[in-house]
Design an enzyme around this catalytic site. Structure first.
Site, PDB file in Angstrom:
ATOM      1  N   TYR A 159       0.826  -1.206   0.000  1.00 37.14           N
ATOM      2  CA  TYR A 159       0.000   0.000   0.000  1.00 37.14           C
ATOM      3  C   TYR A 159       0.863   1.260   0.000  1.00 37.14           C
ATOM      4  O   TYR A 159       0.618   2.198  -0.759  1.00 37.14           O
ATOM      5  CB  TYR A 159      -0.918  -0.021   1.224  1.00 37.14           C
ATOM      6  CG  TYR A 159      -1.954   1.077   1.242  1.00 37.14           C
ATOM      7  CD1 TYR A 159      -3.039   1.049   0.369  1.00 37.14           C
ATOM      8  CD2 TYR A 159      -1.866   2.130   2.141  1.00 37.14           C
ATOM      9  CE1 TYR A 159      -4.000   2.047   0.391  1.00 37.14           C
ATOM     10  CE2 TYR A 159      -2.821   3.133   2.179  1.00 37.14           C
ATOM     11  CZ  TYR A 159      -3.886   3.091   1.301  1.00 37.14           C
ATOM     12  OH  TYR A 159      -4.833   4.081   1.322  1.00 37.14           O
ATOM     13  N   LYS A 163       0.966   4.078  -2.937  1.00 40.39           N
ATOM     14  CA  LYS A 163       0.590   5.462  -2.644  1.00 40.39           C
ATOM     15  C   LYS A 163       1.754   6.422  -2.860  1.00 40.39           C
ATOM     16  O   LYS A 163       1.563   7.547  -3.344  1.00 40.39           O
ATOM     17  CB  LYS A 163       0.045   5.568  -1.218  1.00 40.39           C
ATOM     18  CG  LYS A 163      -1.303   4.876  -1.036  1.00 40.39           C
ATOM     19  CD  LYS A 163      -2.362   5.472  -1.955  1.00 40.39           C
ATOM     20  CE  LYS A 163      -3.703   4.770  -1.867  1.00 40.39           C
ATOM     21  NZ  LYS A 163      -4.724   5.375  -2.742  1.00 40.39           N
TER      22      LYS A 163
END
Length: 253
Positions: A159, A163
């Site tokens: 993640y 991001k």
């Protein structure tokens, strides 16, 4: 309905729920025609209904952001008859879940899923949005990133990588297109009260995540949507290439 975005058009991925839905409602309230995209027809129809009940104008289109042909079709559908698209709000994504693991134990499958949807999906959406904006010399793209795009988060390798990648794409596109009248920014959102975040999580996990926000609570989708509207409007005309924290102080820790 009239407002500061009267006569403009926006394409919003992940528009069926959460931040995407709130952004659709907020942009439409300013006179923008919004086309929301996602994989679930039911939630897309619900968002369109909410927009219309509030007096705005909207349409929906099915879209899988990991598939380029699907993205290209959806962006084309969102553009005006002459091909103009004013705003792209890239909100589609999946979370890292609660299966926290140090990097060496992080599964390849989970990593690939984060990159494929959160990062590649943003890249494909930007690619086709920009192709509609460049001929008109005007546009604003807002990528819904995360605090995990500007700080590290233990246990969330995939993640965080995705991001951070979104923020990198934002900065690069801003440099590529800054002299062509197109601004590109990201919102580094804190934890927001959406179905993606709250559904099925034990209270102790939610309590820990709330505690990570110095303001003492998580955000509301409408608070992120307010920043989206600002970044689309001329009120932010000198802002490009940045990831703006809207995070209740999360990244300030």
């Amino acid at each position: 309905m009239s407002g500061q975005l009267e006569g403009t058009r926006a394409f919003i991925t992940g528009g069926g729920t959460g931040i995407g839905q709130a952004s659709a409602i907020a942009l439409a309230a300013q006179g923008c025609f919004v086309t929301i995209a996602g994989r679930t027809q039911r939630t897309l129809e619900e968002t369109v209904t909410l927009v219309r009940e509030a007096g705005g104008s909207a349409a929906w289109v099915l879209c899988d952001v990991s598939d380029e042909a699907s993205v290209a079709h959806a962006v084309d559908a969102a553009a005006s008859e002459d091909g103009r698209l004013d705003y792209g709000i890239n909100s589609a994504g999946v979370s890292g879940g609660d299966d926290l693991r140090p990097l060496a134990d992080y599964s390849n499958e989970q990593f690939d899923r984060m990159i494929d949807i959160d990062l590649r999906g943003t890249f494909l959406s930007m690619k086709h949005e920009l192709r509609h904006m460049v001929p008109f010399g005007h546009g604003s793209i807002v990528n819904i990133a995360s605090g995990a795009g500007i700080v590290g988060v233990p246990g969330f390798a995939g993640y965080v990588a995705a991001k951070h990648g979104q923020v990198g794409l934002t900065k690069t596109a801003a440099l590529d297109y800054g002299t062509r009248g197109i601004r590109v920014n990201a919102i580094a959102a804190g934890l927001v009260d959406t179905p993606l975040i709250a559904e099925g999580r034990p209270p102790e996990i939610m309590a820990a995540r709330i505690a990570a926000h110095p303001i003492g609570r998580i955000g509301r989708p409408e608070e992120i949507a307010d920043a989206v509207v600002w970044l689309c409007s001329e009120r932010s005309s000198f802002v490009t290439g940045t990831a703006i924290p809207v995070d209740g102080g999360y990244a300030a820790r």
